[in-house]
Design a protein around this motif. Structure first.
Motif, PDB file in Angstrom:
ATOM      1  N   GLY A 213     144.366  64.490 111.499  1.00 40.56           N
ATOM      2  CA  GLY A 213     143.331  65.476 110.613  1.00 40.56           C
ATOM      3  C   GLY A 213     143.624  65.505 109.316  1.00 40.56           C
ATOM      4  O   GLY A 213     144.546  66.270 108.935  1.00 40.56           O
ATOM      5  N   THR A 214     142.720  64.715 108.514  1.00 41.60           N
ATOM      6  CA  THR A 214     142.838  64.805 107.072  1.00 41.60           C
ATOM      7  C   THR A 214     141.576  64.052 106.679  1.00 41.60           C
ATOM      8  O   THR A 214     140.604  63.609 107.200  1.00 41.60           O
ATOM      9  N   SER A 215     141.476  63.986 105.394  1.00 44.79           N
ATOM     10  CA  SER A 215     140.329  63.339 104.651  1.00 44.79           C
ATOM     11  C   SER A 215     140.713  62.741 103.383  1.00 44.79           C
ATOM     12  O   SER A 215     141.688  63.032 102.589  1.00 44.79           O
ATOM     13  N   PRO A 216     140.151  61.994 102.603  1.00 45.54           N
ATOM     14  CA  PRO A 216     140.242  61.403 101.182  1.00 45.54           C
ATOM     15  C   PRO A 216     140.382  62.505 100.152  1.00 45.54           C
ATOM     16  O   PRO A 216     140.984  62.319  99.357  1.00 45.54           O
ATOM     17  N   GLU A 217     139.588  63.663 100.249  1.00 51.34           N
ATOM     18  CA  GLU A 217     139.675  64.452  99.355  1.00 51.34           C
ATOM     19  C   GLU A 217     141.071  65.225  99.499  1.00 51.34           C
ATOM     20  O   GLU A 217     141.365  65.707  98.319  1.00 51.34           O
ATOM     21  N   VAL A 218     141.704  65.140 100.456  1.00 51.21           N
ATOM     22  CA  VAL A 218     143.045  65.628 100.489  1.00 51.21           C
ATOM     23  C   VAL A 218     144.173  64.798 100.180  1.00 51.21           C
ATOM     24  O   VAL A 218     145.162  65.258  99.410  1.00 51.21           O
ATOM     25  N   ILE A 219     144.068  63.655 100.753  1.00 58.57           N
ATOM     26  CA  ILE A 219     145.282  62.676 100.488  1.00 58.57           C
ATOM     27  C   ILE A 219     145.032  61.542  99.548  1.00 58.57           C
ATOM     28  O   ILE A 219     145.822  60.964  99.100  1.00 58.57           O
ATOM     29  N   GLY A 220     143.676  61.232  99.089  1.00 57.73           N
ATOM     30  CA  GLY A 220     143.375  60.337  98.481  1.00 57.73           C
ATOM     31  C   GLY A 220     142.761  59.162  98.802  1.00 57.73           C
ATOM     32  O   GLY A 220     142.887  58.812 100.173  1.00 57.73           O
ATOM     33  N   GLU A 221     141.525  58.580  98.163  1.00 57.51           N
ATOM     34  CA  GLU A 221     140.912  57.485  98.840  1.00 57.51           C
ATOM     35  C   GLU A 221     141.595  56.414  99.241  1.00 57.51           C
ATOM     36  O   GLU A 221     141.382  55.983 100.177  1.00 57.51           O
ATOM     37  N   ARG A 222     142.575  55.932  98.372  1.00 60.29           N
ATOM     38  CA  ARG A 222     143.119  54.574  98.778  1.00 60.29           C
ATOM     39  C   ARG A 222     144.113  54.947  99.891  1.00 60.29           C
ATOM     40  O   ARG A 222     144.133  54.163 101.013  1.00 60.29           O
ATOM     41  N   GLU A 223     144.741  55.923  99.924  1.00 59.96           N
ATOM     42  CA  GLU A 223     145.579  56.369 101.403  1.00 59.96           C
ATOM     43  C   GLU A 223     144.908  56.462 102.542  1.00 59.96           C
ATOM     44  O   GLU A 223     145.131  56.233 103.594  1.00 59.96           O
ATOM     45  N   PHE A 224     143.737  57.167 102.201  1.00 59.08           N
ATOM     46  CA  PHE A 224     142.820  57.344 103.445  1.00 59.08           C
ATOM     47  C   PHE A 224     142.123  56.264 104.048  1.00 59.08           C
ATOM     48  O   PHE A 224     142.399  55.949 105.142  1.00 59.08           O
ATOM     49  N   ASN A 225     142.026  55.142 103.058  1.00 61.17           N
ATOM     50  CA  ASN A 225     141.422  53.649 103.658  1.00 61.17           C
ATOM     51  C   ASN A 225     142.574  53.048 104.390  1.00 61.17           C
ATOM     52  O   ASN A 225     142.401  52.309 105.391  1.00 61.17           O
ATOM     53  N   VAL A 226     143.930  53.160 103.867  1.00 66.49           N
ATOM     54  CA  VAL A 226     144.800  52.487 104.692  1.00 66.49           C
ATOM     55  C   VAL A 226     145.034  53.058 105.892  1.00 66.49           C
ATOM     56  O   VAL A 226     145.384  52.232 107.115  1.00 66.49           O
ATOM     57  N   LEU A 227     144.885  54.324 106.119  1.00 68.54           N
ATOM     58  CA  LEU A 227     145.091  55.078 107.591  1.00 68.54           C
ATOM     59  C   LEU A 227     143.958  54.690 108.427  1.00 68.54           C
ATOM     60  O   LEU A 227     144.063  54.477 109.637  1.00 68.54           O
ATOM     61  N   ARG A 228     142.614  54.469 107.671  1.00 68.85           N
ATOM     62  CA  ARG A 228     141.653  54.297 108.640  1.00 68.85           C
ATOM     63  C   ARG A 228     141.512  53.043 109.224  1.00 68.85           C
ATOM     64  O   ARG A 228     140.730  52.666 110.156  1.00 68.85           O
ATOM     65  N   GLU A 229     142.411  52.001 108.598  1.00 68.94           N
ATOM     66  CA  GLU A 229     142.322  50.750 109.245  1.00 68.94           C
ATOM     67  C   GLU A 229     143.089  50.718 110.641  1.00 68.94           C
ATOM     68  O   GLU A 229     142.744  49.972 111.357  1.00 68.94           O
ATOM     69  N   GLU A 230     143.846  51.826 110.780  1.00 75.10           N
ATOM     70  CA  GLU A 230     144.571  51.933 112.072  1.00 75.10           C
ATOM     71  C   GLU A 230     143.949  53.227 112.772  1.00 75.10           C
ATOM     72  O   GLU A 230     144.120  53.110 114.171  1.00 75.10           O
ATOM     73  N   PHE A 231     143.369  54.168 112.096  1.00 77.58           N
ATOM     74  CA  PHE A 231     142.814  55.204 112.850  1.00 77.58           C
ATOM     75  C   PHE A 231     141.336  55.300 112.464  1.00 77.58           C
ATOM     76  O   PHE A 231     140.856  55.834 111.414  1.00 77.58           O
ATOM     77  N   PRO A 232     140.342  54.704 113.342  1.00 75.36           N
ATOM     78  CA  PRO A 232     138.955  54.667 112.972  1.00 75.36           C
ATOM     79  C   PRO A 232     138.495  56.229 112.813  1.00 75.36           C
ATOM     80  O   PRO A 232     139.075  57.064 113.746  1.00 75.36           O
ATOM     81  N   GLU A 233     137.498  56.627 112.100  1.00 73.97           N
ATOM     82  CA  GLU A 233     136.954  57.945 112.113  1.00 73.97           C
ATOM     83  C   GLU A 233     136.380  58.320 113.401  1.00 73.97           C
ATOM     84  O   GLU A 233     135.470  57.361 114.002  1.00 73.97           O
ATOM     85  N   ALA A 234     136.244  59.392 113.984  1.00 75.42           N
ATOM     86  CA  ALA A 234     135.471  59.786 114.973  1.00 75.42           C
ATOM     87  C   ALA A 234     135.021  61.405 114.734  1.00 75.42           C
ATOM     88  O   ALA A 234     135.702  62.088 114.397  1.00 75.42           O
TER      89      ALA A 234
END
Length: 287
Positions: A213-234
């Motif tokens: 549970g997280t978002s780019p507004e909370v952890i940053g766009e760059r970090e969120f995109n790295v996580l999204r490579e492994e965890f697709p949004e749903a």
């Protein structure tokens, strides 16, 4: 002479590796602990085969037969376990079982926790929220530097606790992490990402689900995109449709998720109403 030396080397080398690995095994949990035990047993069989190799070289009896059986057994144990892991990490065993996703909204994560709890699915919640012992089927790890919480810097302990949970529920459970931003306050992003990626591998290997549970507004766009490579949004509907195969117990029908415009709008409207109730109950429990 060559046979004697070979047998001694096989025996001593195998025992040396066992002596090195055995103390480490006691600190492991879950699937990696099981794999380590298989390695130890295989090495012990190999060490015993070395004894028979020496006896065969010295006395020329039928000692080669038990040596061959022990070597073959050791080989088959290791290869069968290795093939299992290769299948798991190649993704073939994951199809239709398990999953790892990011959900952006806090209220969706809260709604997911309540819905899974009400449906009796085992849940491990790694969170900053205070533990709620009244929720059936929800095990909470409170991430905190005070009291009986687990320190946010102790990522190894968080991983081990999650693996223990998966082992206890035979892997058929859901691990939810809703405090990524708090972990990033005390750890570098690389360390947190490594923790989440390793946790994902353990969860998928066991057939469970991992929700971040997280978002780019909370952890940053760059970090969120790295996580999204492994965890697709749903969406929460998609996650629940996979977890609750017979429908969402009156909340959302699986047949409506991802369907036509009318069905999808109706499903999401229904789920949002339920989420409001779920979030309200959550606040009552945690305040």
């Amino acid at each position: 002479m060559i046979g004697v030396v070979s047998g001694i080397i096989v025996t001593l080398l195998s025992l040396a590796i066992v002596m090195y690995v055995f103390p480490l095994e006691r600190g492991l949990v879950g699937e990696i602990k099981r794999f380590t035990r298989i390695v130890i047993v295989s090495l012990l069989l190999l060490a015993l085969s070395g004894v028979f190799i020496v006896l065969e070289a010295m006395y020329h009896g039928n000692y080669w037969m038990p040596a061959a059986v022990l070597i073959m057994t050791s080989y088959l144990l290791l290869v069968s376990e290795a093939v299992k892991y290769i299948i798991v990490f190649s993704g073939k065993e994951r199809r239709g079982t398990g999953g790892a996703y990011i959900i952006r909204k806090d209220e969706d994560v809260e709604f997911l926790v309540h819905t899974l709890s009400d449906s009796g699915i085992p849940v491990l919640l790694i969170t900053r929220k205070r533990p709620d012992s009244t929720r059936r089927g929800v095990q909470v790890i409170w991430v905190s530097r005070v009291g009986d919480g687990v320190s946010p810097t102790d990522l190894h302990r968080l991983l081990n606790e999650a693996i223990k949970f998966l082992s206890g529920v035979k892997g058929k459970g859901v691990v939810i992490v809703d405090c990524v931003e708090f972990l990033l306050l005390y750890n570098e992003f690389k360390a947190v990402a490594k923790f989440l990626f390793t946790l994902k591998d353990h969860v998928l290997m066991s057939g469970g689900f991992l929700i971040i549970g997280t978002s780019p507004e909370v952890i940053g766009e760059r970090e969120f995109n790295v996580l999204r490579e492994e965890f697709p949004e749903a969406s929460v509907e998609k996650v629940l449709s996979r977890l609750l195969l017979q429908g969402l117990f009156g909340i959302v029908g699986v047949q409506n998720v991802g369907g036509g415009e009318g069905g999808e709008e109706k499903s999401q409207g229904s789920s949002r109403d339920s989420k409001g109730e779920g979030s309200a109950r959550w606040q009552e429990k945690t305040d």
